[in-house]
Motif scaffolding. Sequence first.
Motif, PDB file in Angstrom:
ATOM      1  N   PRO A  35       1.295  -0.994   0.047  1.00 41.16           N
ATOM      2  CA  PRO A  35      -0.253  -0.022  -0.432  1.00 41.16           C
ATOM      3  C   PRO A  35       1.133   0.829   0.341  1.00 41.16           C
ATOM      4  CG  PRO A  35      -0.209  -1.323   2.233  1.00 41.16           C
ATOM      5  CD  PRO A  35       0.588  -2.323   1.419  1.00 41.16           C
ATOM      6  N   LEU A  36       0.469   2.304  -0.997  1.00 42.10           N
ATOM      7  CA  LEU A  36       0.916   3.743  -0.803  1.00 42.10           C
ATOM      8  C   LEU A  36       0.507   4.467  -0.002  1.00 42.10           C
ATOM      9  CD1 LEU A  36       3.321   5.058  -2.336  1.00 42.10           C
ATOM     10  CD2 LEU A  36       2.139   5.230  -4.151  1.00 42.10           C
ATOM     11  N   LYS A  37       1.221   5.611   0.697  1.00 48.77           N
ATOM     12  CA  LYS A  37       0.886   6.705   1.072  1.00 48.77           C
ATOM     13  C   LYS A  37       1.353   8.219   0.755  1.00 48.77           C
ATOM     14  CE  LYS A  37      -1.778   8.089   4.611  1.00 48.77           C
ATOM     15  NZ  LYS A  37      -2.118   7.359   6.579  1.00 48.77           N
ATOM     16  N   VAL A  38       0.690   8.992   0.302  1.00 43.79           N
ATOM     17  CA  VAL A  38       1.761  10.211  -0.469  1.00 43.79           C
ATOM     18  C   VAL A  38       1.401  11.330   0.113  1.00 43.79           C
ATOM     19  CG1 VAL A  38       2.484  11.553  -2.262  1.00 43.79           C
ATOM     20  CG2 VAL A  38       2.017   9.067  -2.807  1.00 43.79           C
ATOM     21  N   TYR A  39       2.509  11.708   1.144  1.00 45.52           N
ATOM     22  CA  TYR A  39       2.451  13.152   2.032  1.00 45.52           C
ATOM     23  C   TYR A  39       3.200  14.919   0.587  1.00 45.52           C
ATOM     24  CZ  TYR A  39       1.297  10.096   5.561  1.00 45.52           C
ATOM     25  OH  TYR A  39       1.232   9.332   6.354  1.00 45.52           O
ATOM     26  N   VAL A  40       1.986  15.265   0.800  1.00 42.50           N
ATOM     27  CA  VAL A  40       2.450  16.428  -0.349  1.00 42.50           C
ATOM     28  C   VAL A  40       2.557  17.958   0.907  1.00 42.50           C
ATOM     29  CG1 VAL A  40       2.202  17.342  -2.456  1.00 42.50           C
ATOM     30  CG2 VAL A  40       0.898  15.143  -2.564  1.00 42.50           C
ATOM     31  N   GLN A  41       3.224  18.273   0.042  1.00 42.93           N
ATOM     32  CA  GLN A  41       4.430  19.663   1.034  1.00 42.93           C
ATOM     33  C   GLN A  41       3.406  21.166   0.786  1.00 42.93           C
ATOM     34  OE1 GLN A  41       8.191  19.381   1.620  1.00 42.93           O
ATOM     35  NE2 GLN A  41       8.863  17.967   3.424  1.00 42.93           N
ATOM     36  N   ASP A  42       3.407  21.123  -1.084  1.00 44.59           N
ATOM     37  CA  ASP A  42       2.772  22.122  -1.886  1.00 44.59           C
ATOM     38  C   ASP A  42       1.214  22.083  -2.268  1.00 44.59           C
ATOM     39  OD1 ASP A  42       4.074  20.823  -3.228  1.00 44.59           O
ATOM     40  OD2 ASP A  42       5.312  22.213  -4.387  1.00 44.59           O
ATOM     41  N   ASP A  43       0.811  21.149  -3.154  1.00 41.77           N
ATOM     42  CA  ASP A  43       0.040  21.117  -3.787  1.00 41.77           C
ATOM     43  C   ASP A  43      -0.872  19.821  -3.575  1.00 41.77           C
ATOM     44  OD1 ASP A  43      -1.978  20.674  -5.926  1.00 41.77           O
ATOM     45  OD2 ASP A  43      -0.200  21.271  -8.042  1.00 41.77           O
ATOM     46  N   PRO A  44      -1.222  19.833  -3.129  1.00 42.95           N
ATOM     47  CA  PRO A  44      -2.603  18.561  -3.161  1.00 42.95           C
ATOM     48  C   PRO A  44      -3.183  17.618  -4.219  1.00 42.95           C
ATOM     49  CG  PRO A  44      -3.549  20.287  -1.763  1.00 42.95           C
ATOM     50  CD  PRO A  44      -2.502  20.453  -2.917  1.00 42.95           C
ATOM     51  N   GLY A  45      -2.456  18.413  -5.936  1.00 43.82           N
ATOM     52  CA  GLY A  45      -3.267  18.041  -6.748  1.00 43.82           C
ATOM     53  C   GLY A  45      -1.539  16.998  -6.774  1.00 43.82           C
ATOM     54  N   TYR A  46      -0.781  16.969  -6.963  1.00 44.22           N
ATOM     55  CA  TYR A  46       0.629  16.047  -6.783  1.00 44.22           C
ATOM     56  C   TYR A  46       0.394  14.631  -7.619  1.00 44.22           C
ATOM     57  CZ  TYR A  46       5.080  13.553  -6.633  1.00 44.22           C
ATOM     58  OH  TYR A  46       5.851  12.996  -7.287  1.00 44.22           O
ATOM     59  N   ALA A  47       0.233  13.711  -7.593  1.00 43.28           N
ATOM     60  CA  ALA A  47      -0.302  12.099  -7.781  1.00 43.28           C
ATOM     61  C   ALA A  47      -1.414  11.767  -7.361  1.00 43.28           C
ATOM     62  CB  ALA A  47       0.410  11.489  -6.565  1.00 43.28           C
ATOM     63  N   GLY A  48      -2.546  12.904  -8.399  1.00 47.67           N
ATOM     64  CA  GLY A  48      -3.614  13.221  -8.259  1.00 47.67           C
ATOM     65  C   GLY A  48      -4.502  11.705  -9.205  1.00 47.67           C
ATOM     66  N   ASP A  49      -3.398  11.250 -10.232  1.00 44.97           N
ATOM     67  CA  ASP A  49      -4.078  10.309 -10.981  1.00 44.97           C
ATOM     68  C   ASP A  49      -3.967   8.968 -10.975  1.00 44.97           C
ATOM     69  OD1 ASP A  49      -1.778  10.191 -11.612  1.00 44.97           O
ATOM     70  OD2 ASP A  49      -1.695  11.078 -13.427  1.00 44.97           O
ATOM     71  N   THR A  50      -3.750   8.311  -9.293  1.00 44.20           N
ATOM     72  CA  THR A  50      -4.203   7.305  -9.575  1.00 44.20           C
ATOM     73  C   THR A  50      -5.082   6.228  -9.334  1.00 44.20           C
ATOM     74  OG1 THR A  50      -3.711   7.230  -7.550  1.00 44.20           O
ATOM     75  CG2 THR A  50      -1.099   6.899  -7.697  1.00 44.20           C
ATOM     76  N   GLY A  51      -6.036   7.014  -9.592  1.00 43.72           N
ATOM     77  CA  GLY A  51      -7.615   7.095  -9.135  1.00 43.72           C
ATOM     78  C   GLY A  51      -8.071   6.433  -8.297  1.00 43.72           C
ATOM     79  N   GLY A  52      -7.181   6.826  -6.788  1.00 42.61           N
ATOM     80  CA  GLY A  52      -7.637   6.081  -5.688  1.00 42.61           C
ATOM     81  C   GLY A  52      -6.929   5.091  -5.662  1.00 42.61           C
ATOM     82  N   ALA A  53      -5.982   4.853  -5.978  1.00 43.54           N
ATOM     83  CA  ALA A  53      -4.695   2.994  -5.027  1.00 43.54           C
ATOM     84  C   ALA A  53      -4.093   3.611  -4.537  1.00 43.54           C
ATOM     85  CB  ALA A  53      -4.348   3.219  -6.828  1.00 43.54           C
ATOM     86  N   ALA A  54      -3.539   5.184  -4.083  1.00 43.64           N
ATOM     87  CA  ALA A  54      -2.936   5.872  -3.772  1.00 43.64           C
ATOM     88  C   ALA A  54      -3.293   6.690  -2.772  1.00 43.64           C
ATOM     89  CB  ALA A  54      -1.525   6.190  -3.956  1.00 43.64           C
ATOM     90  N   GLU A  55      -2.967   6.495  -1.406  1.00 43.50           N
ATOM     91  CA  GLU A  55      -3.748   7.904  -0.721  1.00 43.50           C
ATOM     92  C   GLU A  55      -3.056   9.208  -0.465  1.00 43.50           C
ATOM     93  OE1 GLU A  55      -4.901   8.712   4.251  1.00 43.50           O
ATOM     94  OE2 GLU A  55      -4.543   6.366   3.937  1.00 43.50           O
ATOM     95  N   VAL A  56      -3.496  10.140  -0.815  1.00 41.92           N
ATOM     96  CA  VAL A  56      -2.792  10.982  -1.216  1.00 41.92           C
ATOM     97  C   VAL A  56      -3.147  12.405  -0.306  1.00 41.92           C
ATOM     98  CG1 VAL A  56      -1.854  13.222  -2.143  1.00 41.92           C
ATOM     99  CG2 VAL A  56      -2.165  11.325  -3.506  1.00 41.92           C
ATOM    100  N   VAL A  57      -1.655  12.852   0.865  1.00 41.53           N
ATOM    101  CA  VAL A  57      -2.428  13.605   2.410  1.00 41.53           C
ATOM    102  C   VAL A  57      -2.024  14.982   1.723  1.00 41.53           C
ATOM    103  CG1 VAL A  57      -1.529  13.684   4.403  1.00 41.53           C
ATOM    104  CG2 VAL A  57      -2.334  11.288   3.721  1.00 41.53           C
ATOM    105  N   ASP A  58      -2.843  16.062   2.253  1.00 39.93           N
ATOM    106  CA  ASP A  58      -2.370  17.006   2.062  1.00 39.93           C
ATOM    107  C   ASP A  58      -1.920  17.713   2.859  1.00 39.93           C
ATOM    108  OD1 ASP A  58      -2.185  19.833   2.217  1.00 39.93           O
ATOM    109  OD2 ASP A  58      -4.245  20.552   2.308  1.00 39.93           O
ATOM    110  N   ASP A  59      -0.593  18.334   2.632  1.00 40.87           N
ATOM    111  CA  ASP A  59       0.456  17.881   4.226  1.00 40.87           C
ATOM    112  C   ASP A  59       1.314  19.223   4.533  1.00 40.87           C
ATOM    113  OD1 ASP A  59       2.176  17.112   6.432  1.00 40.87           O
ATOM    114  OD2 ASP A  59       3.685  16.758   4.859  1.00 40.87           O
ATOM    115  N   ARG A  60       0.326  20.061   3.646  1.00 41.11           N
ATOM    116  CA  ARG A  60       0.845  21.895   3.195  1.00 41.11           C
ATOM    117  C   ARG A  60       0.867  22.449   5.146  1.00 41.11           C
ATOM    118  NH1 ARG A  60      -3.747  24.488  -0.511  1.00 41.11           N
ATOM    119  NH2 ARG A  60      -4.604  22.879   0.118  1.00 41.11           N
ATOM    120  N   GLU A  61       0.532  21.905   6.308  1.00 42.02           N
ATOM    121  CA  GLU A  61       1.018  22.356   7.501  1.00 42.02           C
ATOM    122  C   GLU A  61       2.328  21.384   8.169  1.00 42.02           C
ATOM    123  OE1 GLU A  61      -0.827  24.369   9.436  1.00 42.02           O
ATOM    124  OE2 GLU A  61      -1.768  25.069   7.304  1.00 42.02           O
ATOM    125  N   LEU A  62       2.768  20.642   6.943  1.00 40.60           N
ATOM    126  CA  LEU A  62       4.526  19.730   7.502  1.00 40.60           C
ATOM    127  C   LEU A  62       4.239  19.171   8.532  1.00 40.60           C
ATOM    128  CD1 LEU A  62       6.761  22.791   5.552  1.00 40.60           C
ATOM    129  CD2 LEU A  62       5.345  21.038   4.808  1.00 40.60           C
TER     130      LEU A  62
END
Length: 481
Positions: A35-62
């Motif tokens: 399983p893959l979890k992605v933490y993005v520091q600036d743009d929550p749209g990063y890696a948004g084309d996985t079709g939900g296969a990966a959980e993308v977390v908005d980490d702009r608060e760091l």
Amino acid sequence: MRQMPDGLLLIAKRACPTCALVEPLVSRLAAGDLPLKVYVQDDPGYAGDTGGAAEVVDDRELEHSWLLDIEVVPTLIRVEGGREVERTYGWHRDDWRRISGLPDLGADLPAIRPGCGSKTLDPGMPETLALRFGDVQFASRTIALGDEEDLMEACYERGWTDGLPVVPPTRERVLRMLQGTSRKPDEVLGLAPPDLAPCTVEKVAINAVMAGCKPEYMPVVLAAVEAALVDEFGMHGVLCTTMFAGPVVVVNGPAAKAVGMNSGVNALGQGNRANATIGRALQLVIRNVGGGRPGEVDRATLGNPGKYTFCFAEAEGGGWDSLAVERGFAADASTVTLFAGEGVQGIVDQKSRTPESLAKSFALCLRAVDHPKLAMAGDALLVVSPEHSRVFIEAGWSKARLRDELTSLLTFNADDMLAGAGGIAEGLPAALAGKQVPKFRPGGLLIVRAGGSAGLFSAVIAGWAASGPTGSTPVTREIAT
């Protein structure tokens, strides 16, 4: 992160070219067995084309990036049983294949590309995040200021300054200062006079911030404060005397060079941050922790400009033992020596080319310490410039040899120094008539080498007239990290 999810963790930011390079791989990682979890520091749209296969977390608060101790993006981490087993940063194809378990990953990408700095390392961000998400505790109370209050003016109004502007000691700045030492914030260094208030490492850090210190100065500041709190230095007496004295800080050893202290041109003057702020931090500690404020306990009739700050490093080498070595420390030790001193009295001798002649010049100037008719009152710190020291060193004179010569030259028949002699009421008591008296008590004359390489000028820093065991004696402390 207190509990990490099993699988792969990818930390990235859109603004990083290497993160953009590996973005197309996110779908492939997400399709793997882990399983893959992605933490993005600036743009929550990063890696948004996985079709939900990966959980993308908005980490702009760091928060997540800070808890994961991320320094470089992209960072790829493998977690098993809630524990990290391996990580890599930047793009290293072999590392990513091994960690992900995908042997064909990134076949069309270059073998290696460096990453970028994590946003957690942006200026001021490490301290901000530590305070926001860490378990940082300050013993000192926080002073709440109004939204419209000017921070510097607030420090003036609350009596925290020495008359010059100070750096407001925010929690972030104090935390950063504390990172300059391995000592615990709640360690008590001693009782700060005159109020005998417990002086902790944290309190010193607060005042070091206000003085303008860098975190790497903290070990030197702490050693200076510790020296001031030793009974033998007599900081309370130095404060409350009506005379001119204040602490003079002399630094020896590798620590002086490591923090960029000045021992050369204009060593006793302005312009060097370490010299200026280390001495100032000590003064602010005595003022703000101990309560030693001018016009209150500090009753100096005139004072001297060195009571803002008086700190310099010795120019070691050239054939003379350093002050630290003379005071019993190893040649490679870093030390702070505190001396209760007054202003700077210049010695101008541009003609002496023999050690005998120059020593006589020094002795004549040293005789004026306190008053030419007084003896065994104030100590003295003799600062010998490189050009003057060369006269002695080339003739084979050590510091000890010079001190012995000065002791001989500064031993007088008391008759000429008695009260009333020469029509001057000041002087020694009549009981010393017919006796030989030394100008300085044993051990009361310190010699250091400092100053620019050009100029046949040296200086006397007179000590407090109550120098000695019943007043103030110089104190040396080794600098610890």
